[in-house]
Design a protein around this motif. Sequence first.
Motif, PDB file in Angstrom:
ATOM      1  N   GLU A 178     -21.482 -17.899  -7.022  1.00 14.09           N
ATOM      2  CA  GLU A 178     -22.850 -17.498  -6.667  1.00 14.09           C
ATOM      3  C   GLU A 178     -22.843 -16.306  -5.718  1.00 14.09           C
ATOM      4  O   GLU A 178     -23.702 -15.411  -5.830  1.00 14.09           O
ATOM      5  CB  GLU A 178     -23.596 -18.678  -6.052  1.00 14.09           C
ATOM      6  CG  GLU A 178     -23.769 -19.858  -7.001  1.00 14.09           C
ATOM      7  CD  GLU A 178     -24.393 -19.461  -8.336  1.00 14.09           C
ATOM      8  OE1 GLU A 178     -25.348 -18.643  -8.342  1.00 14.09           O
ATOM      9  OE2 GLU A 178     -23.907 -19.946  -9.379  1.00 14.09           O
ATOM     10  N   ILE A 179     -21.897 -16.267  -4.791  1.00 16.94           N
ATOM     11  CA  ILE A 179     -21.761 -15.104  -3.909  1.00 16.94           C
ATOM     12  C   ILE A 179     -21.475 -13.855  -4.730  1.00 16.94           C
ATOM     13  O   ILE A 179     -22.061 -12.787  -4.507  1.00 16.94           O
ATOM     14  CB  ILE A 179     -20.638 -15.349  -2.878  1.00 16.94           C
ATOM     15  CG1 ILE A 179     -21.036 -16.436  -1.884  1.00 16.94           C
ATOM     16  CG2 ILE A 179     -20.295 -14.052  -2.129  1.00 16.94           C
ATOM     17  CD1 ILE A 179     -19.901 -16.886  -0.983  1.00 16.94           C
ATOM     18  N   PHE A 180     -20.578 -13.984  -5.692  1.00 18.50           N
ATOM     19  CA  PHE A 180     -20.196 -12.865  -6.548  1.00 18.50           C
ATOM     20  C   PHE A 180     -21.397 -12.364  -7.346  1.00 18.50           C
ATOM     21  O   PHE A 180     -21.669 -11.156  -7.403  1.00 18.50           O
ATOM     22  CB  PHE A 180     -19.071 -13.315  -7.476  1.00 18.50           C
ATOM     23  CG  PHE A 180     -18.413 -12.209  -8.256  1.00 18.50           C
ATOM     24  CD1 PHE A 180     -17.274 -11.585  -7.770  1.00 18.50           C
ATOM     25  CD2 PHE A 180     -18.913 -11.808  -9.489  1.00 18.50           C
ATOM     26  CE1 PHE A 180     -16.649 -10.580  -8.487  1.00 18.50           C
ATOM     27  CE2 PHE A 180     -18.302 -10.803 -10.215  1.00 18.50           C
ATOM     28  CZ  PHE A 180     -17.165 -10.184  -9.706  1.00 18.50           C
ATOM     29  N   ILE A 181     -22.119 -13.285  -7.967  1.00 22.85           N
ATOM     30  CA  ILE A 181     -23.273 -12.905  -8.798  1.00 22.85           C
ATOM     31  C   ILE A 181     -24.349 -12.236  -7.952  1.00 22.85           C
ATOM     32  O   ILE A 181     -24.933 -11.217  -8.355  1.00 22.85           O
ATOM     33  CB  ILE A 181     -23.823 -14.145  -9.527  1.00 22.85           C
ATOM     34  CG1 ILE A 181     -22.810 -14.628 -10.575  1.00 22.85           C
ATOM     35  CG2 ILE A 181     -25.171 -13.849 -10.179  1.00 22.85           C
ATOM     36  CD1 ILE A 181     -23.160 -15.956 -11.201  1.00 22.85           C
ATOM     37  N   GLU A 182     -24.600 -12.787  -6.767  1.00 27.66           N
ATOM     38  CA  GLU A 182     -25.627 -12.201  -5.896  1.00 27.66           C
ATOM     39  C   GLU A 182     -25.202 -10.829  -5.391  1.00 27.66           C
ATOM     40  O   GLU A 182     -26.011  -9.904  -5.335  1.00 27.66           O
ATOM     41  CB  GLU A 182     -25.884 -13.138  -4.719  1.00 27.66           C
ATOM     42  CG  GLU A 182     -26.954 -12.625  -3.761  1.00 27.66           C
ATOM     43  CD  GLU A 182     -27.224 -13.593  -2.628  1.00 27.66           C
ATOM     44  OE1 GLU A 182     -27.943 -13.204  -1.678  1.00 27.66           O
ATOM     45  OE2 GLU A 182     -26.719 -14.733  -2.672  1.00 27.66           O
ATOM     46  N   ARG A 183     -23.939 -10.710  -5.039  1.00 27.64           N
ATOM     47  CA  ARG A 183     -23.449  -9.444  -4.496  1.00 27.64           C
ATOM     48  C   ARG A 183     -23.554  -8.319  -5.508  1.00 27.64           C
ATOM     49  O   ARG A 183     -23.819  -7.162  -5.152  1.00 27.64           O
ATOM     50  CB  ARG A 183     -21.992  -9.629  -4.070  1.00 27.64           C
ATOM     51  CG  ARG A 183     -21.330  -8.394  -3.493  1.00 27.64           C
ATOM     52  CD  ARG A 183     -20.045  -8.785  -2.822  1.00 27.64           C
ATOM     53  NE  ARG A 183     -19.132  -7.692  -2.632  1.00 27.64           N
ATOM     54  CZ  ARG A 183     -17.921  -7.830  -2.111  1.00 27.64           C
ATOM     55  NH1 ARG A 183     -17.493  -9.011  -1.752  1.00 27.64           N
ATOM     56  NH2 ARG A 183     -17.133  -6.793  -1.960  1.00 27.64           N
ATOM     57  N   PHE A 184     -23.332  -8.635  -6.790  1.00 26.73           N
ATOM     58  CA  PHE A 184     -23.334  -7.599  -7.812  1.00 26.73           C
ATOM     59  C   PHE A 184     -24.570  -7.668  -8.705  1.00 26.73           C
ATOM     60  O   PHE A 184     -24.518  -7.264  -9.868  1.00 26.73           O
ATOM     61  CB  PHE A 184     -22.051  -7.691  -8.643  1.00 26.73           C
ATOM     62  CG  PHE A 184     -20.816  -7.396  -7.852  1.00 26.73           C
ATOM     63  CD1 PHE A 184     -20.602  -6.144  -7.290  1.00 26.73           C
ATOM     64  CD2 PHE A 184     -19.863  -8.377  -7.626  1.00 26.73           C
ATOM     65  CE1 PHE A 184     -19.471  -5.865  -6.551  1.00 26.73           C
ATOM     66  CE2 PHE A 184     -18.724  -8.123  -6.897  1.00 26.73           C
ATOM     67  CZ  PHE A 184     -18.526  -6.861  -6.350  1.00 26.73           C
ATOM     68  N   ALA A 185     -25.657  -8.179  -8.160  1.00 23.97           N
ATOM     69  CA  ALA A 185     -26.913  -8.227  -8.911  1.00 23.97           C
ATOM     70  C   ALA A 185     -27.296  -6.827  -9.367  1.00 23.97           C
ATOM     71  O   ALA A 185     -27.282  -5.871  -8.593  1.00 23.97           O
ATOM     72  CB  ALA A 185     -28.024  -8.812  -8.034  1.00 23.97           C
ATOM     73  N   GLY A 186     -27.609  -6.708 -10.661  1.00 27.13           N
ATOM     74  CA  GLY A 186     -27.937  -5.407 -11.230  1.00 27.13           C
ATOM     75  C   GLY A 186     -26.735  -4.658 -11.751  1.00 27.13           C
ATOM     76  O   GLY A 186     -26.898  -3.670 -12.483  1.00 27.13           O
ATOM     77  N   ARG A 187     -25.530  -5.090 -11.393  1.00 25.81           N
ATOM     78  CA  ARG A 187     -24.312  -4.437 -11.872  1.00 25.81           C
ATOM     79  C   ARG A 187     -23.494  -5.357 -12.769  1.00 25.81           C
ATOM     80  O   ARG A 187     -22.702  -4.889 -13.580  1.00 25.81           O
ATOM     81  CB  ARG A 187     -23.459  -3.983 -10.686  1.00 25.81           C
ATOM     82  CG  ARG A 187     -24.173  -2.984  -9.770  1.00 25.81           C
ATOM     83  CD  ARG A 187     -23.397  -2.746  -8.481  1.00 25.81           C
ATOM     84  NE  ARG A 187     -22.127  -2.073  -8.712  1.00 25.81           N
ATOM     85  CZ  ARG A 187     -21.218  -1.863  -7.768  1.00 25.81           C
ATOM     86  NH1 ARG A 187     -21.433  -2.296  -6.530  1.00 25.81           N
ATOM     87  NH2 ARG A 187     -20.085  -1.238  -8.052  1.00 25.81           N
ATOM     88  N   LEU A 188     -23.675  -6.666 -12.600  1.00 21.82           N
ATOM     89  CA  LEU A 188     -22.954  -7.649 -13.404  1.00 21.82           C
ATOM     90  C   LEU A 188     -23.828  -8.042 -14.590  1.00 21.82           C
ATOM     91  O   LEU A 188     -24.988  -8.426 -14.422  1.00 21.82           O
ATOM     92  CB  LEU A 188     -22.638  -8.886 -12.555  1.00 21.82           C
ATOM     93  CG  LEU A 188     -21.872 -10.012 -13.235  1.00 21.82           C
ATOM     94  CD1 LEU A 188     -20.430  -9.592 -13.522  1.00 21.82           C
ATOM     95  CD2 LEU A 188     -21.897 -11.272 -12.366  1.00 21.82           C
ATOM     96  N   ALA A 189     -23.281  -7.950 -15.799  1.00 23.69           N
ATOM     97  CA  ALA A 189     -24.048  -8.293 -16.997  1.00 23.69           C
ATOM     98  C   ALA A 189     -24.458  -9.758 -16.966  1.00 23.69           C
ATOM     99  O   ALA A 189     -23.723 -10.627 -16.479  1.00 23.69           O
ATOM    100  CB  ALA A 189     -23.218  -8.009 -18.250  1.00 23.69           C
TER     101      ALA A 189
END
Length: 346
Positions: A178-189
Amino acid sequence: MNTAVVDAPEGLTPEWLSEVLHAPVTAVTWEAVGSGQIGACYRLLLDGGAGAPRRLVAKLACADPATRTFLGSAYRAEVSFYRDLVPTVAVRTPTCHYAALADDHTTFVLLLEDLHPATQGDQLAGCTPEQAADAAVNLAGLHGPRWCDPTLPEVPWLSVVQEADARQLSEAFAPAVEIFIERFAGRLAAEDARTLREVADRIADWVLARSDRFGLVHGDYRLDNLIFPPDAAPGVVAVDWQTLSIGHPLRDLAYFLGTGLAPRDRAAHERSLVAAYHTALTGYGVTGYDAEACFEDYRFAVPQGPLITVLGCAYGTPTERGDQMFLAMAARSCAAIRELGSLDLI
């Protein structure tokens, strides 16, 4: 402090080097190399008499005392690998001229061969299929000689994942996702975010599965930890052995191919690359393990990519290159999981 161990480059004096190398060193200069987040690396240029090397790489503990305590088990693993296990495997590593570890494992010294003019791989740029084949065959030199060796669990500093460890891993990995997904919101497909969450749901079962096949696992066998000879010659060398453990050997191969090759290149070459690895395994005496079983284990092992990528990103120090690298590794390995149906094999 054990006098055989120094905790700063200023301790790498000609007198100290002469003593530990058993050769006369009259002068030494050093410069820092690498990022130094987990340990500190220095390139040494030496003057001296017969038997003294002219170039070395010195690897020491990081500067922060609190971080040293946290990383004690990693330091112990790397020093012990060079001292105890290198003679029992065939993987190419730098020649180790000296290895010492403090009793509390918080400081260490490795004096390693300087592989110049060989160059470090680039995780962002990826590698050629030929380089990937060289790295895969070299990896078999780690796995093959100790394949399913019943004495490995008796090595006191090698970790084996148990059910309690799997639960703890799951409890750490799910929030890291969840940290990873939030950190790269808009960049992670969006499809990669879904795959990461699916891996998090299955990670405890995955890490315990297929335990009948085990061996030494590098744990972070990727391009940034590989040194390639100049002019595209074969002979890649593996470094950074702080994450060594016991586990399913194909985790290393799946992690390397899944994070180091662009999805199109991986899909085009993975059959031949896994076959080259399997052929090398048989050369080390591995029997009862056919090529199709090896490829299925490769498919099963691909979640190693998101596991190491997400944990490294969530709990590491952010950098611009690091962010780009973690995103690329996550995208490549998530694509491999979907295309190979890895989660269906758990």
